[in-house]
Design an enzyme around this catalytic site. Sequence first.
Site, PDB file in Angstrom:
ATOM      1  N   GLU A   1     -22.215  41.994 -18.672  1.00 13.01           N
ATOM      2  CA  GLU A   1     -22.369  43.043 -17.670  1.00 13.01           C
ATOM      3  C   GLU A   1     -23.706  43.766 -17.794  1.00 13.01           C
ATOM      4  O   GLU A   1     -24.332  44.093 -16.794  1.00 13.01           O
ATOM      5  CB  GLU A   1     -21.211  44.034 -17.827  1.00 13.01           C
ATOM      6  CG  GLU A   1     -20.979  44.883 -16.612  1.00 13.01           C
ATOM      7  CD  GLU A   1     -19.882  45.909 -16.858  1.00 13.01           C
ATOM      8  OE1 GLU A   1     -19.122  45.754 -17.843  1.00 13.01           O
ATOM      9  OE2 GLU A   1     -19.792  46.856 -16.075  1.00 13.01           O
ATOM     10  N   ASP A   2     -24.131  44.017 -19.011  1.00 13.21           N
ATOM     11  CA  ASP A   2     -25.263  44.936 -19.205  1.00 13.21           C
ATOM     12  C   ASP A   2     -26.551  44.299 -19.716  1.00 13.21           C
ATOM     13  O   ASP A   2     -27.555  44.989 -19.879  1.00 13.21           O
ATOM     14  CB  ASP A   2     -24.876  46.045 -20.209  1.00 13.21           C
ATOM     15  CG  ASP A   2     -23.730  46.906 -19.695  1.00 13.21           C
ATOM     16  OD1 ASP A   2     -23.554  46.944 -18.470  1.00 13.21           O
ATOM     17  OD2 ASP A   2     -23.040  47.531 -20.519  1.00 13.21           O
TER      18      ASP A   2
END
Length: 500
Positions: free
Chosen positions: A87-88
Amino acid sequence: MSEKPKVTKPDSKPSSAHAQKPKSSGKPEDSPRITRAVELATSAHEGQLRRTGEPYIIHPLAVKKILEEWKMDEDTIIAGVLHDTVEDTSITLSDIEAEFGDSVAFLVDGVTKLSAVRKHMNDIDTYLPETKDNFLRLMIALGSDIRVLIIKLADRLHNARTLSALPPEKQKKIALETLEIFAPLADRLNMGRLRVELADLAFSYVDPKRFTYLKTLIEEQNKQASRALKQIEQEVSDILKKEKIDFEISGRIKSVYSLHKKLAKHNQNMGEIYDLTALRIIVPDITSCYLTLGLLHSLYTPMNERIKDYIAVPKQNGYQSLHTTVITKNKKIVEFQIRTREMHDYAERGLAASFYYNEQKLTENYKKGKIQHLPTNLLWITELQETAAKLKEGKKIDLKKLRLNLFADKIFVYTPKGDIIDLPKGSLPLDFAFRLHSEIGSHVIGVKINGKMSNLNRRLEQGDVVEILTSKSQTPKTSWLDKIFTSHARQKLRQLLPKS
Ligand code: MN
């Protein structure tokens, strides 16, 4: 028996979240795969900061530590280390699959999907939303491998522990969500230690005044009781030693949030709370549990209606123990909980413990299309998985019904004063009455439901306001046994009926 999971080395005592960390020795070395995952996550999150101002990697490492304490398998721990990378950071799912295998990739994907669902939700009301799309994705993510949920719970635990870094508004929102969604989930999974920590952390943000008040109350009561408890502990230890029963005894302190809930149930009457402090006895086997119970009852006077055999009849989430409340020689009221080491471990770590004991290989089974084997008390998980499978095949299901099913076997009804009482679905007015108090149960002459006269055969429904009508001259009737659904009420009624 299949081989043991690699990282879950059994030791004599389960590690405790509250236990002191061993200083230099005793820390197990990470396996090469875990070491590699830590390296990868560290470099991927390089330069990112948490709200606390610390390097971001602190968070995945804390999640790793929690999963290790829960003795989860290596794949789950690796997925925990990597849970925020897709996600990051620039790391992709295929990177993870190439390096750590499809099992880990599958878990990270599940956690990522779960966060993606959350990101599009603005507040608590949309968490289990009517909006079909989000809910569908949530279900698929949750249902496919329950370890996804365990990683998510570890993630939430660390975030709850570090809530103070967030602005107050956000604190309250996350705290409320933790109290209403994640702590009940932990309870459903019988992860007792997690439930207590999540609920108390969250409650301290949701209602700080009440939290501080009750916490102080518990501490004061414990201080007052401590000397008496020491003596009781000694008496019990002496008799158990004499009977050559192997045991461990320790105090158990009630959590703030569960006291809050219990007080609500008992009209804020502290006199009704008998388990503020309890002593817990751990013995080697089930026979010793019952022997210990018998010895306690020979030593002290048991309060009959407070003997609970959750070994013969486990709670819905699989919890097992014998509970008894006794009056000691000095007229102290003390609750005892008696259980085996395995029951204790299961009560503290729940589903995580059952992974350990059953050595399950969940992802493999799931991919083979098999529904995982789970303890029967966790059948709702199987149900969730079957539903997720149906959703994946594009079959239609009633989402509203499914959502309710998550907390299905419980209904919430109200006293006329507005206190919430939770009861198993199917409960009747007498179950409600005995749940309030035996004194009320034994004097029932009628019931008003939602303001209207009703009868004792009417099943209670979600949201009903139930008013029990009593008369001092009424006595308990044998025929009431047919108008009772819960074993709790039945047991109480039987004790009140004249012995035939
Ligand atoms: Mn996270």
